[in-house]
Design an enzyme around this catalytic site. Sequence first.
Site, PDB file in Angstrom:
ATOM      1  CE1 TYR A 140      38.101  -0.845  14.136  1.00 15.35           C
ATOM      2  CE2 TYR A 140      39.572  -1.765  12.493  1.00 15.35           C
ATOM      3  CZ  TYR A 140      38.762  -0.738  12.937  1.00 15.35           C
ATOM      4  OH  TYR A 140      38.610   0.399  12.173  1.00 15.35           O
ATOM      5  CG  ASP A 235      35.760  -8.986  10.619  1.00 16.56           C
ATOM      6  OD1 ASP A 235      36.274  -9.077   9.479  1.00 16.56           O
ATOM      7  OD2 ASP A 235      35.878  -7.983  11.343  1.00 16.56           O
ATOM      8  CE  LYS A 263      42.334  -5.306   7.716  1.00 18.10           C
ATOM      9  NZ  LYS A 263      43.064  -4.105   8.022  1.00 18.10           N
TER      10      LYS A 263
END
Length: 428
Positions: A140, A235, A263
């Site tokens: 993801y 990522d 995040k």
Amino acid sequence: MKEPENEWSRRSWKVFPGGCLGEYNLPQELSIVLTRGQGARVYDTTGKEFIDFTMGWGSVILGHSHPGITEAVKKQAEQGSNFSYVSGPALELAEELVRAVPCAEKVRFCASGTEATMYAVRFARAFKRRDKIVKFEGAYHGANEFGAISLFPQELVDFPTPKPTSAGITEVARDDVLIAPFNDLEMTTRIIEENASKIAAVIVEPLHRCTTPLEGFLEGLREVTQKHDILLVFDECVTGFRLAYGGAQEYYGVIPDLAALGKALGGGYPVGAVVGRADILDLCNEADLGQERYVWFASTLGGNPVTAAASLATLDELRKPGTYKRLFAMGEKLRKGFRSILSELGIVAQVLGDGPLCALVFTGEKVVDYRTAFNADREKARAFTLGLFRNGIFLNPMSTKLYFSLAHGDEEIDTIHAVARKVLKEIF
Ligand SMILES: Cc1ncc(COP(=O)(O)O)c(C=O)c1O
């Protein structure tokens, strides 16, 4: 499907698809509306308390309503919320990212991880003047076009064929993505070698969801990408400031060309950043508009001073001695406890993760990639997460990936273990 009992939840189902803001998929009768969070706990409109093991999908790494962040946000909000231009806090934050993250020579802010990975891939395509990227099956990278390709493929097709997980993705977007198996360096190398002249970048989440990289895998990716003049993009939306202060690249000692952050960096406020080599980041200098490799990168809220103030307050805490030791010790305790409960109950499952990340997969097979987890018992996994939820553990029922924060401690971990033991006994 039973109607939710309280009026707030009924209203929520009326206005939100699935009664949520996205990716929660709770049955109607379990859905709630939250009112506040404090430390490791959240509370709903009926006053029910939950121990939070989602923590804003990992964005709230210090715990809810952390006084240092609240104070910094209040102070900044009084000075202005958004300028869409460089402010003191944004500059200080960018300078700290350059100090903290090994690959970071320059920084561009955006407002989410989805944007950060999207821009990182755009930079790579522009820099190399090539269209294709390699991503790993089951990875993801946010809800952008490539993030939603081969995310949860329900049919296992031959590599490197992509399978969109979402409708609405064009054939062009799909065909520019080559899918490789995580942890399989041989197959990944073959895919790269067969398409090298068309590939701009390999994008990888170094700790792939909760699956750890096998020894030599990330190093091998670095080597093969360098050999074929392809960029390596990490990522680090999840791993950044979580596996180490400098992220997975510090933790594993493999330095990518670009990294996407999000995040935890924002301490619960909307954040995203692309960091990396200056020669690549400089492609988005607006003075070069009209040049062949100019990259359009614009974000109304990127680098806004309120988020930047929250980020700086977060990083101040994370830099304190012992932070990562504590996060890792808690993660170890969490995983060890689950393993011992599973073995005590004779349940076959894998406990994945590293550092402050943990996931349970109900399979006997050692999980090294998407396919080794594919035949896991998903019904039991769902029953398990819903059982935890029913018993006061707030978590995303679509996955068993657990996030915790520095506000968590032995009490919260002992509680989730006790609840897990009870729920597992009921469903197995
Ligand atoms: C590894 C990874 N990358 C990117 C994203 C997207 O971040 P955001 O939800 O902020 O767009 C996520 C979100 O869960 C993620 O886990």
